[in-house]
Structures are given as C-alpha cells and as structure tokens.
Design an enzyme around this catalytic site. Structure first.
Site, PDB file in Angstrom:
ATOM      1  N   SER A   1       7.233   3.265  -1.479  1.00 38.61           N
ATOM      2  CA  SER A   1       5.837   3.285  -1.072  1.00 38.61           C
ATOM      3  C   SER A   1       5.151   4.644  -1.206  1.00 38.61           C
ATOM      4  O   SER A   1       3.929   4.743  -1.063  1.00 38.61           O
ATOM      5  CB  SER A   1       5.719   2.823   0.386  1.00 38.61           C
ATOM      6  OG  SER A   1       6.408   3.703   1.255  1.00 38.61           O
TER       7      SER A   1
ATOM      8  N   SER B   1      11.710   4.407  -0.703  1.00 34.54           N
ATOM      9  CA  SER B   1      10.296   4.780  -0.832  1.00 34.54           C
ATOM     10  C   SER B   1      10.049   6.231  -1.216  1.00 34.54           C
ATOM     11  O   SER B   1       8.917   6.596  -1.537  1.00 34.54           O
ATOM     12  CB  SER B   1       9.539   4.458   0.456  1.00 34.54           C
ATOM     13  OG  SER B   1       9.378   3.070   0.594  1.00 34.54           O
TER      14      SER B   1
ATOM     15  N   LYS C   1       1.698  12.299   2.132  1.00 31.78           N
ATOM     16  CA  LYS C   1       1.532  10.847   2.140  1.00 31.78           C
ATOM     17  C   LYS C   1       0.683  10.436   3.345  1.00 31.78           C
ATOM     18  O   LYS C   1       0.871  10.954   4.455  1.00 31.78           O
ATOM     19  CB  LYS C   1       2.908  10.185   2.198  1.00 31.78           C
ATOM     20  CG  LYS C   1       2.911   8.661   2.113  1.00 31.78           C
ATOM     21  CD  LYS C   1       4.349   8.153   2.127  1.00 31.78           C
ATOM     22  CE  LYS C   1       4.451   6.649   2.064  1.00 31.78           C
ATOM     23  NZ  LYS C   1       5.859   6.179   2.077  1.00 31.78           N
TER      24      LYS C   1
END
Length: 520
Positions: free
Chosen positions: A194, A218, A114
């Site tokens: 996210s 997330s 990420k």
C-alpha cells in the site's frame, strides 16, 4: 514595489513631501522639506537606501525547492504519487540552514511521508475522505526522529486507501483522496501497495528518501516493483504511535530509499523505544547506527539460504534471480539451497488482521480531533455507504464488513490464531530454516514485475513469489534491493532474517548492491 530607485515615486506617505526627489539606488536624496519633521526625515533616508538583497538559499532550502519543483513539473501528469506537499517545507528548510549547531545525518534532505502517518503540518487521511479533516497538529514519533536528524518533511504520499485493507478487490495505489498512483517505469502498470506513492516518488526521482508502512508486503512490494530499496523492520523497532493502524501484531513503518545506505540512514533516525507503543520496549537495546557495518565485503564467507522454491511460475524472474545469485557468489557468499517450509498462514493471518483492524482502528479514531466525525469502524462503513459514488466507485468494503463482525481481542479463536501463526512463521518458520541450514539470512525474489492496473477486476498478483508473508506474520525484518529489470520492469531481491537482524541484512544488501552495480 522596491524600497529604492524609481519605484519610490509610487509610494504615498503622509511623512514624505513632494519635494523629495526619487533617484536611482545609491544616489543622494535631495534635501527634504522642513515640514517632514524627524520621522519623515528618517523614513526618507530609509527609502533612499539601496535595496538589500536576500541572502542566497542554503543547501537545505535549495534541496527542498528542487524537490518541490520536480513534483510540480511531473507528478500529477505521470505518477500521481504525492497527495500534497508541506506548505511549511521551505520555511523549515530555511530554519535548518540558519542553525549553527551540529547538523544531523539527514541534514536538509527532503523526505516524503506516507499519508497514514501523522505530521503536524498536514491532515492524515489514509487516503479516505472520512479522514479528510484529520488534522491532528502532531508528529508521529518517527517523524520527530526524522526532524531531529535534520530532514525536511516535504509532504504526504498517496497510498492504497486504508493501506489496502478495505476490500478484497482493491486496486493498489488508488485512494479516494489521491486517485491512482502509477508505476514510473510504465504508467499503465501497478506501483503495488500500500506504500504506492512512497515507492513511485523515490523511483521517479522526486526524492531519494521516503517512509512507508507495512502489514504484509506494503513496503517491500512497492519497493521491488518500482525499483528501489525498502526495509520492513522487526515489529517493535519503530514506533507506530500516531500511525493509522491495521494490526498491532504486524504493522510497522519502514524506510524506502534510492540506496541501501539511504535506507540505513532513515532507519537510524526512526528506530527507538516509545512509551506509548509497548511493542517497542526493547527497541533501544537493538537500535544502532545502521550505516556502521555497510562494507562491500560483508558477503564474504557468509552462508546464505536460497529460496529457489519461491520464485513462482515466471521463467524470466528465475533468470533474473539466478543472475543475482551469481553476483552474491562472486562477492564471496556461500549459497545454500534450502527446502520449502510447508507453513500455511493464510487463514490464521486473516482472522488476526480482521480482529485487530476493528480494535486498533477504533482506538485510533477515538484520538482524532472532533472534526473527524467517524469515531469507529462502524462509522467509517456508514460514511462509505453514504458517499459511495466518491469512496467506492471501483471496489467495495468487504474486508471492513468482515472486520466489524469480529469478536474482539479476547476472542479465543483470535488468540489461538495469533499464537499459532506467530509460532509457525517465526520459531518454526524463519528461525528453523536459518538454524537447520546454518545460514544467516534467506534470499529470494521479492515479487514479480508490475502487473497492469486493472480498474475492473482489481489487483491480481497471483503466480508470483510470496516470501515476504512469512516475515510479515513473524514480525521479522525483510529487506528488498533492486536486482534487475524484466523487459524494463524492476524486480527486487529479498533478504530475510531473524528478529532484530536489520544491521546484518542491510550490510548484506549493501554488499550485494555494490557488487551488482547500476541496474540497467
């Protein structure tokens, strides 16, 4: 141009006379002119030698090239999950293939990271143009752990910008740097966030392994909505150093993977104490080989608390959950219905996150290279205002503005809110439910099926389950495992436990996964 055969005639060298014949590879070279001298004769011999074929690609290089090819062929036109691939990935894979030492448990396996986690080869943007030049040339400790286990860092995944903390009307999976990530099961639907790109990339089959981060939902939400396994570890099991922060009370990186075993392998690689992150002081006492207890009979005779109250108003989700419960029971679990714990965490959690966002982000930005001009949250807010057409075409920065108004980590209201919410979610929440019902874990639906992407109104996940928030606020582990599909859209089953219970949750999730069989 090759170094043998007919192409030799194209070579122009002051050492080679026109009398040198060019022949096919393997033929003898005609006698050179005496004007060649020693250097010319040696060069002529070299030029006449057959071309030496490059050694075949090893397993790490093959796996890396295949993953890069899948991304190049599909991603931008479909899921848009990957911000950028690592330009050094193939070279790093080749280096692994050349190693003669013992190979790690993740040897040669590509992992996507990420883009709020630092890697030495690429900038770390958190999806924001304000951090486009945040090229720190350093690895987060968790990335170092992956490399030590033999993984190839394949590149960076898109995310909800600033990990979904910029606005109250944000769109999961959208960032100014990466654009909109889409759910591979239905490109019109949300990947949740996210860690949107990590979830979508694994679900789309680009890689089997990825890393996300979670503050509240997330890792688990995008894992569930994309149909993969995701684990939010105990806060403090995995270092947050060199990870763009929101909240030191709730932030944690976590594994996202195709299977429970792969998630366990990832966690084994990234868990551990880090002197730069005080929250991890006890991590080495609890870290283990998380694959060791993965057995198909791990559910047999185990009491599991059932959170039927947290399915939301979704009859189709209820049906999928009941089918999962039947699978658990068939695998030998003892299911215990539990009563809802009336815990209201929302107001306290909001104050904690806003206060810690300002403090923690300011601290992080101070460590970035001089090429990053936004050195504090106030600077990021100003940057967004100055670049509104690119940064805020779809939603604003209400949460950033609220965070900037907070009073710091010594604020009595903040301190009281953190103490109160941690107590209600942990000892008086999850721990009490486990103890009062004599169960080792809690299960419930992770989230409903993916909702349509709404660029006008932003995310709207209302009416679905919210079991993960109590684990997020407590800092306790939360595992989600695919449990089925609703009209083609994936849904996940949550396993929630007490602090440091990752090994137990992974064992339970693995046994469920094996009993469940393939998800259709």
């Amino acid at each position: 141009m090759r170094w043998a055969g007919k192409e030799l005639s194209a070579l122009k060298s002051p050492f080679v006379s026109s009398e040198v014949e060019t022949r096919s590879a393997g033929s003898r070279l005609a006698r050179p002119s005496t004007s060649l001298g020693t250097n010319g004769w040696v060069l002529a011999l070299l030029l006449s030698a057959p071309a030496i074929a490059a050694p075949p690609a090893g397993p790490a290089e093959q796996a890396t090239r295949a993953a890069l090819a899948r991304i190049a062929a599909k991603d931008k036109a479909t899921t848009n999950a990957v911000i950028a691939t690592n330009p050094q990935a193939i070279a790093e894979a080749r280096a692994l293939d050349r190693q003669r030492m013992a190979r790690g448990p993740l040897f040669g396996r590509p992992v996507l990271i990420k883009d709020n986690i630092e890697t030495r080869e690429q900038p770390t943007t958190a999806g924001s143009l304000a951090l486009a030049a945040n090229d720190t040339h350093r690895d987060a400790p968790l990335v170092s752990g992956l490399r030590a286990s033999g993984a190839v860092i394949l590149g960076k995944t898109n995310l909800s910008e600033w990990a979904n903390i910029r606005s109250t009307h944000s769109i999961s999976g959208w960032s100014a740097v990466g654009g909109q990530t889409r759910n591979p099961s239905d490109l019109a639907r949300s990947p949740c966030g996210s860690s949107s790109g990590s979830g979508a990339a694994v679900a789309a089959g680009y890689v089997d392994l990825a890393i996300g981060t979670e503050t509240d939902g997330s890792v688990t939400c995008p894992s569930a909505m994309n149909g993969i396994v995701g684990l939010k570890p105990t806060v403090g099991l995995v270092s947050r150093t060199h990870v763009v922060p929101i909240s030191h009370s709730q932030d944690t990186p976590g594994p996202m993977a195709k299977t429970v075993r792969d998630a366990a392998l990832l966690l084994s690689a990234i868990a551990g104490s880090d002197p730069a992150d005080p929250a991890t002081a006890d991590a080495d006492k609890y870290r283990t080989d998380y694959t060791a207890a993965l057995t198909p009979d791990a559910l047999r005779g185990v009491r599991i608390g059932v959170m039927r109250f947290d399915t939301g108003d979704q009859p189709k989700l209820d049906k999928a959950f009941e089918a999962a419960l039947a699978t658990l029971a068939k695998a030998g679990a003892i299911l215990v219905d539990i009563k809802k714990s009336d815990v209201d965490l929302g107001r306290d959690e909001h104050l904690v996150l806003m206060t810690e966002l300002k403090a923690d982000l300011n601290t992080y930005l101070a460590t970035t290279p001089a090429t990053v001009k936004t050195r504090a949250l106030a600077g990021v807010i100003a940057f967004n205002d100055a670049n509104a057409a690119r940064e805020m075409p779809l939603f604003g920065q209400e949460s950033f503005l609220a965070a900037e108004q907070t009073k710091g980590l010594d604020d009595p209201d903040y301190l009281a809110a953190r103490k109160r919410s941690a107590r209600k979610a942990g000892p008086e929440g999850i721990d009490r439910l486990l103890k009062d019902n004599d169960v080792v874990a809690l299960v419930g639906p992770t989230a409903g099926p993916a909702v349509p992407i709404d660029a006008v109104n932003g995310d709207h996940f209302g009416g679905g389950p919210d079991a993960g928030s109590i684990a997020a606020v407590a800092g306790y582990p939360h595992l989600t495992v695919p449990m089925g599909r609703i009209q083609g859209l994936p849904v996940g089953l949550s396993f929630i436990g007490t602090k440091w219970s990752e090994a137990k949750l992974l064992a339970l999730g693995y046994a469920y996964e094996q009993a469940r069989g393939p998800v259709r």
